[in-house]
Motif scaffolding. Structure first.
Motif, short mmCIF file in Angstrom:
data_model
loop_
_atom_site.label_atom_id
_atom_site.label_comp_id
_atom_site.label_asym_id
_atom_site.label_seq_id
_atom_site.Cartn_x
_atom_site.Cartn_y
_atom_site.Cartn_z
N PHE A 85 0.83 -1.20 0.00
CA PHE A 85 0.00 0.00 0.00
C PHE A 85 0.87 1.25 0.00
O PHE A 85 1.97 1.24 0.55
N MET A 96 -8.42 -0.35 -2.91
CA MET A 96 -7.69 -1.58 -3.27
C MET A 96 -7.93 -1.97 -4.71
O MET A 96 -9.02 -1.79 -5.24
N ARG A 97 -6.89 -2.54 -5.29
CA ARG A 97 -7.02 -3.15 -6.61
C ARG A 97 -7.85 -4.42 -6.46
O ARG A 97 -7.77 -5.11 -5.46
N ASP A 100 -5.89 -7.64 -5.52
CA ASP A 100 -5.48 -7.73 -4.12
C ASP A 100 -6.67 -7.96 -3.21
O ASP A 100 -6.56 -8.67 -2.20
N ASN A 157 -2.41 0.10 -4.27
CA ASN A 157 -3.40 0.19 -3.20
C ASN A 157 -3.10 1.42 -2.35
O ASN A 157 -1.93 1.77 -2.15
#
Length: 181
Positions: A85, A96-97, A100, A157
């Motif tokens: 992150f 967040m992606r 992930d 992230n």
């Protein structure tokens, strides 16, 4: 390297705009219009602890050294799964992606992407979720609100204020970021 900074700035805009949509939806129950002017700077400043802080490891400290690009990157356990992150005090929520998030057991469908957000790449949609737990070192915070964005819309992230505001303090000094749980 410069494109990463531009993309990170765009992500901050996404998070800030998204927060406004979520807050408006929660208070009015309606779908608010897309905001055009989002604040995109990411100053590092002291963050007051919220009165409802659910951080465990209270009194714990985590020190994060600045990277070459003068940003603060940290490994965070999301639901006990590690992910990288960027600490971003300009982001109202954790972002967040999708990859992930799935790795951490947070699954979204395209139907969940209902929050319109504007990025440097244009308009997109984000899913709003609650993460069971985020852990940085000995500091653990539960029930953290977050956005999930498609991987192509989020390069890194973001550890935003929905996590940071629940800590005792966050401060930068001498090339280090100090998180106190």
């Amino acid at each position: 390297m410069r494109s990463d900074v531009i993309i990170a700035g765009a992500i901050v805009a996404v998070a800030v705009v998204g927060v406004r949509f979520i807050d408006a939806k929660e208070t009015t129950g309606g779908q608010p219009p897309i905001q055009q002017n989002a604040h995109t700077s990411t100053p590092v400043a002291a963050v007051a602890a919220s009165s409802y802080s659910a951080a465990t490891g209270w009194g714990s400290e985590v020190r994060i050294s600045a990277s070459r690009d003068h940003q603060f990157y940290v490994e965070v356990d999301v639901n006990r799964r590690a992910a990288q992150f960027l600490v971003d005090t300009g982001a109202s929520y954790v972002a967040m992606r999708d990859t992930d998030a799935r790795n951490a057991g947070v699954y979204t469908t395209w139907a969940d992407y209902t929050y319109p957000v504007r990025t440097a790449n244009g308009e997109t949609k984000a899913a709003f979720v609650t993460l069971d737990e985020l852990e940085v070192g000995d500091i653990k915070v539960t029930n953290v609100k977050a956005f999930v964005l498609p991987d192509d819309q989020l390069s890194v992230n973001l550890l935003g204020m929905s996590f940071l505001s629940r800590l005792e303090s966050v401060e930068a000094r001498s090339g280090e970021l100090l998180l106190r749980g």
